[in-house]
Design an enzyme around this catalytic site. Structure first.
Site, mmCIF file in Angstrom:
data_model
loop_
_atom_site.group_PDB
_atom_site.id
_atom_site.type_symbol
_atom_site.label_atom_id
_atom_site.label_comp_id
_atom_site.label_asym_id
_atom_site.label_seq_id
_atom_site.Cartn_x
_atom_site.Cartn_y
_atom_site.Cartn_z
ATOM 1 C CG ASN A 30 -6.384 -0.135 -2.879
ATOM 2 O OD1 ASN A 30 -7.362 -0.385 -3.222
ATOM 3 N ND2 ASN A 30 -5.552 -0.868 -2.006
ATOM 4 C CG HIS A 82 -7.691 -5.278 -5.087
ATOM 5 N ND1 HIS A 82 -8.545 -4.089 -5.104
ATOM 6 C CD2 HIS A 82 -6.891 -5.073 -4.222
ATOM 7 C CE1 HIS A 82 -7.942 -3.346 -4.050
ATOM 8 N NE2 HIS A 82 -7.135 -3.919 -3.530
ATOM 9 C CB CYS A 139 -8.820 -5.809 -0.967
ATOM 10 S SG CYS A 139 -7.882 -4.338 -0.165
#
Length: 335
Positions: free
Chosen positions: A292, A262, A114
């Site tokens: 995501n 993020h 991430c």
């Protein structure tokens, strides 16, 4: 000493839209449950045979290079951030070098999930600051959909992730009041297994073990996430690393023009927004559309924010990420 600036941005997502209702046909879930916990309404999944992690990265990179004002012959180095490479080895960096027809420049792969794009930007920034390179191509690309457990057993994780890629060209900037002002990176490996994919890996379960056991209940090769633990850590680390970046540059929260976090979970972004008392115009979220996309999420969101005119010359832009590892970081940019 130089600064580096983002001279070009681009992103690519597959055309195939997968809604929450589409997932409800495959597993015991529903649109309300997913939106309440994640904020996600839909995501993009590749159609097998049409895209790979590398091909998506290449498509995003071509747009970024075209917008940067440099030609591919000017690219000095490639950094590719992903947790989902086409092959176990070699990594996708060299595949991009090949597929874009670049000179025999170096290619580096970053495996920080991430926070991968933030880490990759930080590396590119250091190369440019020291004068080693003038133009570095940075890519974040992820293909999650083919590696997820798309059954009720895997719904806690599988509804979250989508496929896509984003890219940026970092170029030399001689005006030290502009460009990337600082980057800040951290890790806490004691929590590594709280968000992980254990197999195949040389340490515990390699392909030969999986084949030998032939266990239909083996979940070691699907992603695992301790959701509540990750959430609690994320909101703390996001706050810390944003403040760290601001303090390093003698800036205040009120100086932030745009925060691009993020896109892990809309609830995390909303928590951070409320904590810092930022307006909706100061935080950019697109997880609602794409889910995501891990290392791709920040460059996709950054590109969209720029395309929509939300980022302009002189603006203070903050990038921040937290994820598997545990790793986290921030980038402070004067656009």
């Amino acid at each position: 000493m130089y600064h580096s600036k983002i001279s070009g941005l681009g992103y690519y997502v597959p055309d195939n839209i997968v809604t929450n209702n589409d997932l409800a046909q495959k597993m015991d879930t529903n649109d309300e449950w997913i939106q309440e916990r994640t904020g996600i309404q839909e995501r993009r999944h590749i159609i097998r045979g049409e895209d790979t992690t590398t091909s998506m990265g290449v498509k995003a990179a071509k747009i970024a290079i075209e917008r940067s004002g440099v030609v591919k012959e000017d690219i000095d180095f490639v950094i590719f951030a992903t947790l989902s490479p086409d092959y176990y080895f070699p990594g996708p960096g060299v595949l991009v070098q090949r597929d874009l027809g670049l000179r025999t420049v170096g290619a580096l792969d970053v495996r920080n999930q991430c926070s991968g794009f933030v880490y990759a930007i930080s590396i590119a920034d250091q190369y440019i600051k020291t004068g080693m390179y003038k133009n570095v191509l940075v890519i974040g690309s992820e293909l999650h959909s083919t590696g997820l457990d798309m059954t009720t057993r895997g719904r806690g994780v599988s509804v979250i992730f989508g496929d896509g890629a984003g890219a940026a060209v970092l170029s030399r900037e001689e005006d030290l009041s502009k460009g990337i002002l600082s980057t800040h990176l951290h890790s806490e490996g004691q929590h590594a297994e709280e968000l992980s994919l254990i197999a195949p890996g040389m340490g515990k379960r390699w392909v030969t073990d999986i084949i030998a056991d032939n266990d239909p209940n083996d979940e070691s090769y699907y992603p695992y996430m301790n959701g509540q633990f990750v959430f609690k850590n994320a909101v703390v680390r996001f706050s810390e690393v944003i403040n760290e970046g601001l303090q390093a540059n003698n800036l205040q929260v009120s100086d932030i023009t745009m925060l691009v976090p993020h896109q892990a979970n809309l609830r995390i972004s909303q928590f951070i927004q409320q904590k810092f008392r930022l307006t909706d115009d100061q935080v950019f979220n697109n997880i609602q559309k794409y889910g995501n996309t891990t290392a791709a999420s920040i460059p996709i969101a950054l590109t969209e924010a720029w395309e929509q005119g939300k980022i302009k010359s002189g603006d203070l832009v903050v990038l921040a990420a937290f994820g598997s590892g545990f790793t986290w970081g921030s980038v402070i940019i004067r656009w």
